[in-house]
Design an enzyme around this catalytic site. Structure first.
Site, PDB file in Angstrom:
ATOM      1  N   LYS A 165      63.140  39.952  33.698  1.00 36.07           N
ATOM      2  CA  LYS A 165      63.674  38.880  34.556  1.00 36.07           C
ATOM      3  C   LYS A 165      64.310  39.357  35.858  1.00 36.07           C
ATOM      4  CE  LYS A 165      66.311  37.509  31.186  1.00 36.07           C
ATOM      5  NZ  LYS A 165      67.186  36.798  30.232  1.00 36.07           N
ATOM      6  N   ASP A 200      70.639  36.050  23.333  1.00 35.05           N
ATOM      7  CA  ASP A 200      70.970  34.637  23.573  1.00 35.05           C
ATOM      8  C   ASP A 200      70.260  33.696  22.594  1.00 35.05           C
ATOM      9  OD1 ASP A 200      68.575  35.273  24.819  1.00 35.05           O
ATOM     10  OD2 ASP A 200      68.901  33.957  26.532  1.00 35.05           O
TER      11      ASP A 200
END
Ligand code: ADP
Ligand code: MG
Length: 465
Positions: A165, A200
């Site tokens: 990312k 997450d």
């Protein structure tokens, strides 16, 4: 007329190459199940890493006390504190703060990044009010949500496998992320212990389960994409430790790195991947997630500008700029339902610098947004379907019993804010499951579940028992 023909040819080509008929989605889901099994066996060539989270018990509701959480994921990071009141009072009070990460820190040194994070955390701790209670003599404890692939060595330690990312920090791969955070906290003079390190997805699963006992999987659709789910510990051949008493283990699939020749990969995807920070990696993520959808649209519009003069005789220079079209802008254009596509026109003016676009050009632009968003949403639905298949929650049992209520917790800015994306995902999942099974399966937004989930896991793994 010639221009129109050329535009139509490009659009047709895009429609064909980005198409995701249901039969294709089914075979993609099958391929994902095969990769999940390979990952669980520990096959080093498996494209799904199926990381063991060391979370073998999800929150029960009994957790109590003051706990902190820190969520480092993509563009922002969040700090949170929560006062848990046990089964009766649940979440008594919660506060959070969000700080955006300066882009230079994403590609700098890990010490700079962790110092920045620890400083923001220390500042947040300073604002703790009287309505939060830390028992005398107890150290503050933190759950650390870290949304990158980590090889965990325990519930509270693990080494970074790779950045994704848009993060690219030298020397951090292979390092213990909790060690780095702890040392940065010490440098800030902050007395706090990291008692849980979670992805997450795992945090969202924990937070989701706290809210709804039937949550079995969690999916993130934000800057990137990933999923976690509850697996039977005896279905994980690579797990060599003692079988956990619960019989379960949460697996972080790292499905963003899924790759298959069944994926509808177009020339636009290939070029974007080639020019990315991590070429050849995270292929599924690059077709689905918020970091990339707008960029794929930009590349298609650029092709239309070149081949069919979509924006006039000159190709607008701004359109040549990678990542100038962000997914939230794409979403705003896609949702424009005004008769003259006024919002879309204004966005094109803002972003691409073309003032007067014809209605036809605006329709074409919206259609491209639609194709790209729909492909992403349908591929994400196929991923969820594959997890349900893996755990046998994809169809009504053959013994005539009922399929238990099955909840998938979803979080991330893309899912939360891009309505056409989320509704397409949900419709596709229903389509894949069929009428009967889909009546037992619920996709549920678990807003900011990962923060509270990490705090809950910090609580259940507290050094104070
Ligand atoms: P992260 O994934 O970085 O932890 P979030 O879950 O908040 O953070 O997701 C942020 C991402 O969600 C952004 O990078 C963007 O791609 C996407 N996003 C945010 N708002 C919107 C929106 N309105 N429409 C579409 N996508 C959005
Ligand atoms: Mg996140």
């Amino acid at each position: 007329v010639e221009r129109k023909k050329r535009a139509a040819a490009v659009i047709e080509d895009v429609e064909r190459n980005l198409a995701t008929p249901t039969a294709l989605l089914r075979s993609i889901a099958d391929a994902m199940v095969v990769e999940m099994e390979r990952g669980l066996r520990g096959d080093i060539h498996a494209c799904l890493k199926m990381l063991i989270s060391y979370v073998d018990n999800l929150p029960t509701g009994d957790e109590h006390g003051l706990f902190y959480a820190l969520d480092l994921g993509g563009t922002n990071f969040r700090v949170l504190r929560v006062q848990l009141g046990g089964r009766e009072k649940r979440v008594v009070k919660q506060q959070y703060d969000e700080v955006s990460i300066p882009p230079h820190l994403m590609v700098g040194t890990s010490m700079e990044l962790f110092d920045f994070i620890a400083a923001a955390l220390a500042k947040f701790v300073d604002t703790e009010g009287d309505d939060f209670h830390l028992p005398e003599g107890r150290q503050r404890e933190l759950g650390f949500t870290f949304s990158f692939p980590v090889h965990q060595t325990s519930i509270s330690s693990g080494t970074l496998i790779k950045w994704t990312k848009g993060f690219s920090i030298n020397g951090a791969v292979g390092e213990d992320v909790v060690g780095e955070l702890s040392r940065a906290m010490e440098r800030q003079g902050l007395d706090m212990k990291v008692t849980a390190l979670v992805n997450d997805t795992v945090g969202t699963l924990a937070g989701g389960r706290y809210m709804d006992n039937d949550v079995v999987a969690a999916v993130i659709l934000g800057t990137g994409t990933n999923a976690a789910y509850v697996e039977h510990a005896n279905a994980i051949p690579k797990w060599t430790g003692l079988l956990p008493r619960s019989g379960n283990m949460v697996i972080n699939t790292e499905w963003g790195s899924f790759k298959s020749d069944k994926l509808p990969l177009s020339e636009y995807d290939k070029a974007m991947d080639f020019e990315s920070l991590n070429p050849g990696e995270q292929i599924y993520e690059k077709m689905i997630s918020g970091m990339y959808l707008g960029e794929i649209v930009r590349r298609i519009l650029l092709k239309l500008a070149h081949d069919a003069s979509l924006f006039g005789d000159v190709v607008p220079p701004k359109l040549e700029q990678p990542f100038i079209l962000r997914t939230p802008d794409m979403s705003a254009m896609h949702h424009d339902s005004s008769h003259d596509l006024k919002i879309l026109g204004a966005k094109l003016k803002d972003i691409v610098g073309v003032a007067d676009t014809s209605l036809e050009v605006r329709y074409i632009t919206r259609h491209i947004c639609d194709i790209v968003a729909e492909r992403g949403a349908r591929l994400a639905a196929a991923g969820i379907y594959s997890i349900l298949k893996k755990i046998g929650r994809d169809k009504v049992p053959s013994d005539g019993s009922k399929l238990p209520r099955t909840v998938v917790a979803l979080d991330g800015g893309l899912y939360e804010h891009y309505k056409k994306f989320s509704s397409c995902l949900e419709a596709t999942l229903q389509d894949l499951l069929g009428e009967e099974a889909s009546s037992s399966v619920v996709a549920k937004l678990a807003n900011d579940g990962s923060g509270i989930g990490a705090a809950l896991l910090a609580a259940s793994h507290s050094q104070f028992g």
